[in-house]
Design an enzyme around this catalytic site. Structure first.
Site, short mmCIF file in Angstrom:
data_model
loop_
_atom_site.label_atom_id
_atom_site.label_comp_id
_atom_site.label_asym_id
_atom_site.label_seq_id
_atom_site.Cartn_x
_atom_site.Cartn_y
_atom_site.Cartn_z
CG ASP A 29 27.90 0.99 28.07
OD1 ASP A 29 28.60 1.20 29.08
OD2 ASP A 29 28.00 1.66 27.01
CD GLN A 44 29.18 8.29 31.39
OE1 GLN A 44 29.17 8.89 32.47
NE2 GLN A 44 30.13 8.46 30.50
N1 PLP Z 1 29.73 3.56 27.00
C1 PLP Z 1 29.40 4.75 27.52
C2 PLP Z 1 27.98 5.01 27.91
C3 PLP Z 1 30.37 5.74 27.70
O1 PLP Z 1 30.04 6.91 28.21
C4 PLP Z 1 31.70 5.45 27.32
C5 PLP Z 1 32.74 6.49 27.42
O2 PLP Z 1 32.48 7.65 27.45
C6 PLP Z 1 32.01 4.20 26.81
C7 PLP Z 1 30.99 3.27 26.64
C8 PLP Z 1 33.40 3.83 26.42
O3 PLP Z 1 34.23 3.83 27.53
P1 PLP Z 1 35.82 3.64 27.38
O4 PLP Z 1 36.25 4.67 26.38
O5 PLP Z 1 36.32 3.92 28.76
O6 PLP Z 1 36.07 2.27 26.92
#
Ligand code: PLP
Length: 414
Positions: free
Chosen positions: A208, A211
């Site tokens: 993921d 960030q």
């Molecule tokens: N994963 C992490 C570490 C995040 O910080 C975020 C959003 O803050 C997400 C996933 C989800 O991202 P999105 O809402 O843009 O799909």
């Protein structure tokens, strides 16, 4: 925080700020200080202008038309895919699937990988510091496939306990899914080591990168990860667009996530033949303007230099950590040795929502709450934190204002 990184002494944040019109906003008579970059980043003029140009001169649907505008739109949309491919050093555009964002990309993998490879009793490894979007899709999949989630814990500094990691593997393990930089703790996880260990058991890994994509150079071939996901809006691009990178040999085997136009080669009532990669995973009209805006954002970052950005943001992190640590009532949550430019903190006996509200009166935008990481809050037995997250358009002077703002909050409640 990484003190060993070279400091970008010549980085001209003041000049960079001119590229971001929103930074001129006044908030109740004060200059906006935007420290909510982990939630979403602001957009440079080039991205805004590019989207405007698309709608003024190029708007059409992609892939299905032979007319002039459709050819331009298709060309620009596919060019964007090429830019993403180069930005993360994927081997082929077949491995770049456009999604709505990180959340949709993880849901896609959880659904499709789950339907293709997961059976009753199988196990998926995630960590205690995941964003809800890297927890709930797996829970849904596990419910559907009667599989099980295994959780790798972190210690009180916010560092993953790697000694526990290998113990989680067994013959039922099918996938590891891990956040690169934690959005609530700031921890930079040792993903290369995490990937290498998983691969020694022949287990694929999803990273993921929501960030990390805007703070560090990502090279998916060097990392060796099997999937890498991120959102356009966190990397100075538009909302509603994101990326799933997946190794071709896995994506090829995985069942489609959604059905509809563009993801098929032919449809009859007796048999439908799915399209090739990456279109097999892009059902319906995509976010064309979003993809084109994302291209512009990635080019903008490339021009500045992601290494320059990374070392300047690290300088801001070091400065802010030292400064905020001078406040006796303040405790930083997340003190890993390797951190991205994110500081979560709590203040003795003052609720984060009150901190956020008072700081807002000073024009300072921070985020308060559980940051979609409730298990992290549970670990520290706290309901919420206040989070300041920095970008290369922020300055040390702004951090001084944050320091003063926090002193004001303490004064109000004393
Ligand atoms: N994963 C992490 C570490 C995040 O910080 C975020 C959003 O803050 C997400 C996933 C989800 O991202 P999105 O809402 O843009 O799909």
């Amino acid at each position: 925080m990484n003190n060993s990184k070279k400091i970008a002494v010549n980085f001209n944040a003041q000049k960079i700020r001119e590229d971001f019109p929103i930074l001129n906003t006044r908030v109740r008579g004060k200059n906006l200080i935007y420290f909510d970059n982990a939630a979403t980043t602001q957009k440079p003029s080039c991205v805004i202008e590019r989207i405007k140009k698309y709608y003024e001169h190029e708007n059409s649907n992609v892939h299905r038309g032979v007319h002039y505008l459709s050819e331009i739109a298709t060309h620009e949309y596919e060019n964007s895919r090429e830019t993403v491919k180069n930005f993360i050093n994927a081997t082929s555009t077949e491995e770049i699937v456009f999604t709505r964002g990180t959340t949709e990309a993880i849901n896609l993998v959880a659904y499709s990988f789950g339907k293709t490879f997961i059976s009753e009793g199988d196990e998926i490894i995630i960590t205690e510091m995941e964003h809800h979007s890297n927890i709930v899709p797996w829970q849904l999949m596990c419910e559907d496939r009667k599989a099980k989630l295994k959780i790798l814990p972190f210690d009180d500094n916010g560092e993953l306990i790697l000694d526990e990691y290998e113990k989680l593997f067994n013959e039922k393990t099918k996938l590891v899914s891990v956040v690169h930089i934690s959005n609530s703790l700031g921890t930079i996880n040792p993903i290369k080591q995490i990937i290498d260990i998983a691969h020694s058991y022949a287990i694929p890994v999803l990273i993921d990168g929501a960030q990390s994509i805007m703070h560090s150079k990502i090279d998916v071939q060097d990392l060796g990860c099997d999937f890498f996901v991120f959102s356009g809006h966190k990397v100075y691009g538009p909302t509603g667009i994101g990326v799933l990178y997946g190794k071709k040999e896995l994506l090829d085997q995985m069942v489609p996530y959604q059905g509809g136009g563009d993801m098929i080669k032919s449809v009859t009532f007796s048999k439908t033949i799915y399209n090739d990669l990456p279109y097999k995973f892009e059902a319906g009209t995509p976010n064309i303007a979003g993809a084109i805006g994302l291209k512009s954002a990635l080019e903008y970052l490339t021009n500045i230099g992601i290494e320059q950005i990374s070392s300047y943001e690290n300088e801001l992190l070091i400065y802010a950590t030292e400064k905020l640590s001078q406040i006796p009532q303040l405790k930083i949550i997340g003190t890993a040795k390797e951190k991205g430019p994110i500081i979560s903190f709590i203040l003795d006996n003052i609720h984060p929502h009150d901190i956020g509200t008072i700081l807002d009166y000073e024009g300072i935008a921070v985020r308060t709450g559980h940051h979609c990481t409730q298990p992290v809050m549970e670990h520290f037995k706290i309901p919420a934190t206040t989070r300041a997250s920095f970008s290369f358009y922020n300055t040390k002077e702004e951090i001084d204002f944050l320091f003063e703002g926090i002193q004001k909050v303490i004064k109000v409640f004393s």
